[in-house]
Scaffold this active site. Structure first.
Site, PDB file in Angstrom:
ATOM      1  N   LYS A 129       1.455  -1.389  -0.043  1.00  7.18           N
ATOM      2  CA  LYS A 129      -0.632   0.284  -0.028  1.00  7.18           C
ATOM      3  C   LYS A 129       0.929   1.215   0.239  1.00  7.18           C
ATOM      4  CE  LYS A 129      -4.434   0.951  -0.044  1.00  7.18           C
ATOM      5  NZ  LYS A 129      -5.496   0.552  -0.103  1.00  7.18           N
ATOM      6  N   ASP A 169      -7.108   4.045  -4.105  1.00  6.42           N
ATOM      7  CA  ASP A 169      -7.083   4.500  -3.171  1.00  6.42           C
ATOM      8  C   ASP A 169      -8.055   5.138  -3.289  1.00  6.42           C
ATOM      9  OD1 ASP A 169      -7.585   2.533  -0.677  1.00  6.42           O
ATOM     10  OD2 ASP A 169      -7.065   3.937  -0.040  1.00  6.42           O
TER      11      ASP A 169
HETATM   12  P1  NDP Z   1     -12.718   7.778  -3.154  1.00  7.11           P
HETATM   13  O1  NDP Z   1     -11.265   9.413  -2.915  1.00  7.11           O
HETATM   14  O2  NDP Z   1     -13.906   7.714  -4.122  1.00  7.11           O
HETATM   15  O3  NDP Z   1     -14.046   8.901  -1.890  1.00  7.11           O
HETATM   16  C1  NDP Z   1     -13.649   8.562  -0.359  1.00  7.11           C
HETATM   17  C2  NDP Z   1     -15.611   8.469   0.088  1.00  7.11           C
HETATM   18  O4  NDP Z   1     -14.858   8.670   1.157  1.00  7.11           O
HETATM   19  C3  NDP Z   1     -15.195   9.968  -0.116  1.00  7.11           C
HETATM   20  O5  NDP Z   1     -17.130  10.431   0.269  1.00  7.11           O
HETATM   21  C4  NDP Z   1     -14.576  10.927   0.986  1.00  7.11           C
HETATM   22  O6  NDP Z   1     -15.331  11.831   1.297  1.00  7.11           O
HETATM   23  C5  NDP Z   1     -15.114   9.945   2.036  1.00  7.11           C
HETATM   24  N1  NDP Z   1     -14.346   9.905   2.947  1.00  7.11           N
HETATM   25  C6  NDP Z   1     -13.321   9.814   2.909  1.00  7.11           C
HETATM   26  N2  NDP Z   1     -12.385  10.212   3.808  1.00  7.11           N
HETATM   27  C7  NDP Z   1     -13.219  10.270   4.968  1.00  7.11           C
HETATM   28  C8  NDP Z   1     -13.397  10.706   6.517  1.00  7.11           C
HETATM   29  N3  NDP Z   1     -11.966  10.876   7.418  1.00  7.11           N
HETATM   30  N4  NDP Z   1     -14.146  10.908   7.388  1.00  7.11           N
HETATM   31  C9  NDP Z   1     -15.586  10.240   6.448  1.00  7.11           C
HETATM   32  N5  NDP Z   1     -15.196  10.499   4.917  1.00  7.11           N
HETATM   33  C10 NDP Z   1     -14.645  10.393   4.506  1.00  7.11           C
HETATM   34  O7  NDP Z   1     -12.312   6.472  -2.444  1.00  7.11           O
HETATM   35  P2  NDP Z   1     -12.957   5.559  -2.372  1.00  7.11           P
HETATM   36  O8  NDP Z   1     -14.420   4.993  -2.493  1.00  7.11           O
HETATM   37  O9  NDP Z   1     -11.677   4.525  -3.603  1.00  7.11           O
HETATM   38  O10 NDP Z   1     -12.015   4.552  -1.137  1.00  7.11           O
HETATM   39  C11 NDP Z   1     -13.151   4.193  -0.389  1.00  7.11           C
HETATM   40  C12 NDP Z   1     -12.996   2.853   1.008  1.00  7.11           C
HETATM   41  O11 NDP Z   1     -13.153   1.851   0.402  1.00  7.11           O
HETATM   42  C13 NDP Z   1     -11.503   3.037   1.428  1.00  7.11           C
HETATM   43  O12 NDP Z   1     -11.365   3.026   2.776  1.00  7.11           O
HETATM   44  C14 NDP Z   1     -10.859   2.393   0.616  1.00  7.11           C
HETATM   45  O13 NDP Z   1      -8.943   1.841   1.527  1.00  7.11           O
HETATM   46  C15 NDP Z   1     -11.350   1.615   0.470  1.00  7.11           C
HETATM   47  N6  NDP Z   1     -11.289   0.520  -0.952  1.00  7.11           N
HETATM   48  C16 NDP Z   1     -11.161   1.154  -1.898  1.00  7.11           C
HETATM   49  C17 NDP Z   1     -10.812   0.542  -3.420  1.00  7.11           C
HETATM   50  C18 NDP Z   1     -10.610   0.859  -4.478  1.00  7.11           C
HETATM   51  O14 NDP Z   1     -10.251  -0.166  -5.712  1.00  7.11           O
HETATM   52  N7  NDP Z   1     -10.438   1.972  -4.575  1.00  7.11           N
HETATM   53  C19 NDP Z   1     -10.963  -1.247  -3.179  1.00  7.11           C
HETATM   54  C20 NDP Z   1     -10.477  -1.848  -1.936  1.00  7.11           C
HETATM   55  C21 NDP Z   1     -11.629  -1.071  -0.531  1.00  7.11           C
HETATM   56  P3  NDP Z   1     -14.884  13.353   1.095  1.00  7.11           P
HETATM   57  O15 NDP Z   1     -14.846  13.399  -0.251  1.00  7.11           O
HETATM   58  O16 NDP Z   1     -15.503  14.483   1.701  1.00  7.11           O
HETATM   59  O17 NDP Z   1     -13.673  13.278   1.553  1.00  7.11           O
HETATM   60  O1  2IT Z   2      -8.054  -1.282  -1.106  1.00  4.17           O
HETATM   61  C1  2IT Z   2      -7.912  -2.147  -2.018  1.00  4.17           C
HETATM   62  O2  2IT Z   2      -8.216  -2.947  -2.028  1.00  4.17           O
HETATM   63  C2  2IT Z   2      -7.757  -1.012  -3.097  1.00  4.17           C
HETATM   64  N1  2IT Z   2      -7.117   0.157  -3.155  1.00  4.17           N
HETATM   65  C3  2IT Z   2      -7.230  -2.074  -4.449  1.00  4.17           C
HETATM   66  C4  2IT Z   2      -5.831  -2.287  -4.486  1.00  4.17           C
HETATM   67  C5  2IT Z   2      -6.285  -2.569  -6.041  1.00  4.17           C
HETATM   68  O3  2IT Z   2      -4.897  -2.587  -6.377  1.00  4.17           O
HETATM   69  O4  2IT Z   2      -6.577  -2.554  -7.401  1.00  4.17           O
END
Ligand code: NDP
Ligand code: 2IT
Length: 449
Positions: A129, A169
């Site tokens: 990561k 992420d």
């Molecule tokens: P994005 O940046 O696209 O979206 C994040 C969302 O979460 C936004 O709405 C953001 O609001 C909110 N958010 C972020 N930080 C905070 C905080 N500290 N408190 C409250 N709200 C918060 O990210 P992703 O959708 O890609 O990721 C979301 C989650 O999913 C994370 O935990 C990530 O690690 C996990 N994840 C992502 C994957 C992927 O493929 N992208 C795969 C597996 C897990 P704001 O805009 O106000 O910050």
């Molecule tokens: O938390 C996660 O699994 C991710 N942000 C996606 C990682 C990836 O390599 O697609």
């Protein structure tokens, strides 16, 4: 001789001592070690050769300076991280997070979780990561590009399609991956498509990668519901966040007949009596890059915006936390229970606090932990690597059907492992043990490295 549980406790104490001030990392390690007592009782050889201690220690941690120039000509400094946690199963694989809260402890917890998650997918990928404490909010497109280029200028020497393969992420989506891939290509003079995933479709990306984490979490919860003869049809769902994971969770749930009651960002949440209008959320978040409060303003009647507060106070049958770590507390779990929640699928990484997990499990709520439920994103990243390696490009349907079958397999191995270890329905234990066993088997075969 200390008992095995004492031995695991001693390992945890040592992890805490050697990684001071990193509470999220301690939390992630504690949860896995709490599940390992049973496996080590059955297979004491897994504790030999300091295998568990080695699993808790990242193979490599890189911390670096990222200088960049803002639009007014001012020089700014951020800190960059890449934690290459475990490469027993394949090249390090895991996302990049840009958020002001990022520090080495956050990246370590994410890299640790990623190692077991990636193992659960059954694909040949290790765990890693990375990220930066850079805050993308309010930055122009040109600033984002210069930042990504500076970040990659240092990171590129540590990457490679057979070495380490980042993706997105929080704060890192298609735009940022494009700028990073462009800079990697320029610095190395190699069109090495498999060095990053989550790429755009015009330069080697995979169809369905953008949708994969949210769709995958929905498939996982669908499989859990099926064990009780239920499905999403007519279910009320609350999805926190409004980023990549949240948007495509809402899309898949709606397509299965569920109704989305609310979504959020870090400032507050919106409720829409008519069900959340996904096209409007996409327009606000993916196109305009604005706050979710805009939803209520643009939608008008039926929609309400609540500043602050807890989205988990909104009544629902299914809760899909898809924003960030520790966003769903014990208090929130109790509120969800009072309102009749029956299933929780973690789209985010470690969104539920340990107290919240305990409350759900004691109440018999179906609980899908992040390292299993959100593994569809990284699994589809591995499918992107496959397509890049064979210079091929699959259809959406082909890719999504692979994703759906991977998620069913992950559900089934978590369920069968929980049953094998005497706690049927405990997906936390099932995921931790099944992921651990795959990593442990490979590490034993590779010797003390
Ligand atoms: P994005 O940046 O696209 O979206 C994040 C969302 O979460 C936004 O709405 C953001 O609001 C909110 N958010 C972020 N930080 C905070 C905080 N500290 N408190 C409250 N709200 C918060 O990210 P992703 O959708 O890609 O990721 C979301 C989650 O999913 C994370 O935990 C990530 O690690 C996990 N994840 C992502 C994957 C992927 O493929 N992208 C795969 C597996 C897990 P704001 O805009 O106000 O910050
Ligand atoms: O938390 C996660 O699994 C991710 N942000 C996606 C990682 C990836 O390599 O697609």
């Amino acid at each position: 001789m200390p008992s095995l549980d004492e031995k695991l406790e001693a390992i945890l104490a040592e992890v805490i001592r050697r990684n001071e001030g990193e509470p999220e990392f301690h939390q992630a390690v504690r949860e896995v070690l709490e599940s390992l007592g049973r496996v080590v009782a059955k297979r004491p050889d897994y504790a030999d050769g300091a295998l568990i201690e080695r699993i808790c220690e990242p193979e490599r941690q890189i911390i670096f300076r990222i200088p960049w120039t803002d639009d007014r000509g001012g020089v700014r400094i951020n800190r960059g991280f890449r934690v290459q946690f475990n490469s027993a199963l394949g090249p390090y694989k895991g996302g990049i997070r840009f958020h002001p809260s990022v520090n080495v402890g956050i990246i370590k917890f994410l890299g640790f979780e990623q190692t077991f998650k990636n193992a659960l997918t059954g694909m040949p990928i290790g765990g890693g990561k990375g990220g930066s404490d850079f805050d993308p909010k309010g930055r122009s497109d040109a600033e984002i590009m210069r930042f990504c280029q500076s970040f990659m200028t240092e990171l590129c020497r540590h990457l490679g399609e057979h070495t380490d393969v980042p993706a997105g992420d929080i704060g890192v989506g298609g735009r940022e991956i494009g700028y990073m891939f462009g800079q990697y290509k320029r610095l190395t003079n190699r069109y090495e498509a498999g060095v990053l995933t989550g790429k755009g479709l015009s330069y080697g990306g995979s169809r369905a990668r953008k949708e994969a984490t949210g769709y995958g979490n929905t498939y996982f919860v669908q499989a859990m519901l099926l064990t009780r003869g239920r499905d999403f049809d007519g279910m009320r769902a609350v999805v926190s966040g409004s980023g990549n994971v949240a948007i495509y969770t809402m899309e898949k749930i709606a397509s299965l007949g569920g109704r989305i009651m609310a979504c959020s960002d870090s400032d507050g949440y919106v409720i829409d009596e008519a069900g959340i209008d996904l096209d409007l959320v996409k327009e606000i978040k993916e196109v305009r890059r604005e706050r979710i409060s805009e939803y209520a303003r643009l939608k008008g009647t039926g929609a309400h915006y609540i500043t602050g507060g807890s989205i988990w106070d909104v009544p629902c049958d299914v809760a899909m936390p898809s924003a960030t770590q520790n966003e769903l507390t014990g208090r929130d779990a109790r509120a969800l229970l009072r309102n009749g929640v029956i299933a929780v699928g973690e789209g985010a990484n470690m969104p539920s606090t340990p107290e919240a997990i305990r409350i759900f499990q004691e109440a018999g709520v179906l609980f899908g932990p992040g390292k299993a439920a959100n593994a569809g994103g990284v699994a589809t990243s591995a499918l992107e690597m496959q397509q890049n390696a064979s210079r091929d490009s699959w259809t959406f349907e082909q890719t999504e059907s692979r994703l759906a079958s991977i998620m069913r397999n992950i559900h089934d191995i978590c369920a069968s492992t929980a049953e094998e270890y005497g706690t049927p329905g405990d997906y936390v234990l099932g995921a931790n043990i099944a992921g651990f066993v795959r990593v442990a088997e490979a590490m034993r075969a590779l010797g003390v490295i």
